[in-house]
Design an enzyme around this catalytic site. Sequence first.
Site: not given
Length: 380
Positions: A44, A271
Amino acid sequence: MADTTAIRHAERAWIELNLSHLKHNVAELRRVMAPGCELMAVLKAEAYGHGMLPVADALCEMGVTSYAVATIDEGIVLREHGIKEEILILGYTDPRRAIELHNYSLSQTVFDLSYAEALAAEGKAISVHIAIDSGMHRLGIAAEDVDAVALLFTKEPLAVHGIFSHLCVSDSDDEEDIAYTKKQLSAFSALLDALVSRGITLPKVHIQNSYGLLNYTDYPCDYARIGISLYGVDSEHGLYRKANVDLKPVLSLRSKVIQLRSLPKGEPVGYGRAFITERDSRIAVLPIGYADGLPRTLSGGKGQVLLNGKRAPIIGRVCMDQVIVDVTDIPDVVAGTVATLIGTDGNETIAAEDMAEACGTITNDLLSRLGRRLIVETIR
Ligand SMILES: *Cc1c(COP(=O)(O)O)cnc(C)c1O
């Protein structure tokens, strides 16, 4: 032979899959399985971020005959790729997609009577595995509800090919947790006995995940559903692992330096001006960010990368597509130097468990988010 190193280095960031480690792990896990137990490889979420198809191909070569995924679309991708073996969908599929379950011969988990009835009402012959709640209280029919489970064996055109449960604390060596796991195992066994005494022939039985296998090896099953251990890592450092298996990490995560810059002391980086240089510094930009699965929680000095076999701290905030590292103490770094975010470079290693710990999560979470923009290169 193509120079795969050059191909990899032409990318901004890439996953390196070590297929010999994958094969080694399969052999190790098979070595500790109880007689009669087979590996059901859990693929998965792109094989926990490793890339579902290259992993599936390698496992097929090793004679793995059973696979599990979380969603029908993952199962369809595997089928269309040519996987002919059993594929079990562990999660929910809308009953309206019954026709696809049938056409692609995918086995579906059924977790209660009304879901099974809705699926059966679509009128398609579908293979199902019954999920039993033995104590985790997530999906499944209560192990005590023998009547409901027995009834599921009569819901034509569904055909019950498996019955399984899931353990919730099999990775713990806490005494109460061990007692709880034993309680789960015996509740499951009691249900199976009750079904047999009603004349039901048992389908394939499975309950162990990775830690279930490693710590409760002897529980007799037809399958062990193995995810994280296939990939050669622990969910986190220090988990209980009773079986003596040698697992090797399959994935490395790499990128490369694309720009270098010298900055005087006192300059902000990135940032929010979240990092200010504390000395005259040399910094490097790597083209990999949180949209590639590099957790933003590695910001603020929590993460590191390896360059030329040395550790460089991540500085400032991880951006969507870039990350900035301090290379002041590694003067031989140049544009093009390969950066290792997970893996080994020289004598240094950043394990997936290390990165997961640095950002407060487990490797299952960290690894399964990698990928969408990364290319996968396999090494044999
Ligand atoms: C994901 C999953 C597994 C695999 O678990 P690991 O701990 O990674 O081995 C097994 N069973 C079920 C039901 C799952 O959802």
